[in-house]
Structure formats: structure tokens, C-alpha cells
Design a protein around this motif. Structure first.
Motif, mmCIF file in Angstrom:
data_model
loop_
_atom_site.group_PDB
_atom_site.id
_atom_site.type_symbol
_atom_site.label_atom_id
_atom_site.label_comp_id
_atom_site.label_asym_id
_atom_site.label_seq_id
_atom_site.Cartn_x
_atom_site.Cartn_y
_atom_site.Cartn_z
ATOM 1 N N GLY A 1 -1.162 24.286 32.604
ATOM 2 C CA GLY A 1 -1.895 23.999 31.419
ATOM 3 C C GLY A 1 -3.336 24.212 31.499
ATOM 4 N N TRP A 2 -4.161 24.343 30.556
ATOM 5 C CA TRP A 2 -5.463 24.530 30.440
ATOM 6 C C TRP A 2 -6.122 23.016 30.500
ATOM 7 N N VAL A 3 -7.256 22.737 31.273
ATOM 8 C CA VAL A 3 -7.998 21.891 31.585
ATOM 9 C C VAL A 3 -9.651 22.102 31.461
ATOM 10 N N ILE A 4 -10.306 21.522 30.864
ATOM 11 C CA ILE A 4 -11.742 21.570 30.927
ATOM 12 C C ILE A 4 -12.550 21.409 32.120
ATOM 13 N N SER A 5 -13.057 22.372 32.887
ATOM 14 C CA SER A 5 -13.604 22.291 33.977
ATOM 15 C C SER A 5 -14.352 21.024 34.513
ATOM 16 N N GLU A 6 -15.180 20.402 33.393
ATOM 17 C CA GLU A 6 -15.544 19.129 33.541
ATOM 18 C C GLU A 6 -14.904 17.847 33.925
ATOM 19 N N SER A 7 -13.626 18.020 33.157
ATOM 20 C CA SER A 7 -12.413 17.144 33.273
ATOM 21 C C SER A 7 -11.467 17.228 34.189
ATOM 22 N N PHE A 8 -11.573 18.083 35.130
ATOM 23 C CA PHE A 8 -10.500 18.646 36.249
ATOM 24 C C PHE A 8 -10.308 17.230 37.037
ATOM 25 N N ASP A 9 -11.470 16.552 37.734
ATOM 26 C CA ASP A 9 -11.230 15.645 38.514
ATOM 27 C C ASP A 9 -10.715 14.432 37.978
ATOM 28 N N ASP A 10 -10.867 14.427 36.445
ATOM 29 C CA ASP A 10 -10.112 13.043 35.649
ATOM 30 C C ASP A 10 -8.732 13.260 35.818
#
Length: 151
Positions: free
Chosen positions: A35-44
Motif C-alpha cells: 500500500g501507499w504511505v505518506i513519506s512523513e508517516s512511514f515511521d509511524d
């Protein structure tokens, strides 16, 4: 009371199975999801997956990683706040911009209130002309007989 509670439990279980059916079965019984994840939220996302997996009694580790390129075109995501949310939804009704295209919600936020006011100005002007026309129609016979001191 118990029926409503059981209905929610059944709906939740169906949602879990529906989500699991979207995963692909890998070797040794692992489930793989992409799936797609916003790069800023990847660690979350990584922490959330690890936390959810740690609650289970499985010896298999969870793994969240980026898929190597080439990727298909990613979906568009615009971060909004309380003010810009309405304008973004208004733009989305006409179509969501493609990835890396300019966001027209900025221009909508700047021009929409003005154009909306112009539209209501036209409605008010049209209503005034309509009422003036009706007045002239109702008083047509009286105005025909009136002496207007014309030549």
C-alpha cells in the motif's frame, strides 16, 4: 442491547476478514500487503504494525519496508486544515489532481468567495428586473391610458 453489541462484533470481524482477504499469501503462511504511505508517516506506520503484531502470540516478525522502484503512479494526497478542507472537497468533486500536479484548491480558496458574491449580485439584479417587469405588466392598461405629456 445484546443484539446491538453482537452486531458490532460481527461487523468488526467481517471487516477484519475483508481486510485480510486483500493480503497475498506468501511462503510459510506469511501474509503480504502492499500500500501507499505518506513519506512523513512511514515511521509511524512501522511502529503501528510492530505494536499490533506484538500483541499476537506469533513467533514470526513483522516487516515494513519500501518496495523497490519502478512504482506505478502514486495517489495524490494534500494535507489540509480546517480552513482549506472545504475547498479541497469542492475541488475533489470535479476531479482529484494527478500526482505532482498543482493543487487547484488554493486558487479556489482565493476566487470562490468573490465569484459566489458576483453570482448573488446577478441573482439580485435579475430579481429586481423581474419584479420591475411584473409591475409594468400589471399596470399596463393604466399606463396606456395615462397622459404622459408627450409630443
Amino acid at each position: 442491547q445484546h443484539t446491538e453489541r453482537w452486531t458490532w462484533i460481527v461487523l468488526r470481524e467481517k471487516a477484519v476478514y475483508h481486510t485480510l482477504n486483500m493480503f497475498k499469501a506468501d511462503v510459510s503462511g506469511m501474509l503480504r500487503g502492499e500500500g501507499w504511505v505518506i513519506s512523513e508517516s512511514f515511521d509511524d506506520v512501522r511502529m503501528s504494525v510492530n505494536r499490533a503484531h506484538s500483541d499476537m502470540d506469533h513467533n514470526m516478525p513483522s516487516h515494513v519496508d519500501q518496495v523497490p522502484k519502478p512504482w506505478p503512479t502514486p495517489p495524490t494526497h494534500f494535507t489540509t486544515n480546517k480552513f482549506t478542507y472545504g475547498y479541497q472537497e469542492f475541488v475533489n468533486t470535479y476531479g482529484i489532481p494527478r500526482y505532482r500536479e498543482a493543487n487547484p484548491a488554493l486558487f479556489t480558496a482565493a476566487t470562490f468567495p468573490f465569484l459566489f458574491g458576483v453570482m448573488y449580485g446577478d441573482i439580485g439584479h435579475g430579481l429586481f428586473l423581474f419584479c420591475a417587469g411584473l409591475y409594468l405588466l400589471w399596470n399596463e392598461e393604466k399606463n396606456d391610458k395615462a397622459k404622459l405629456d408627450e409630443m
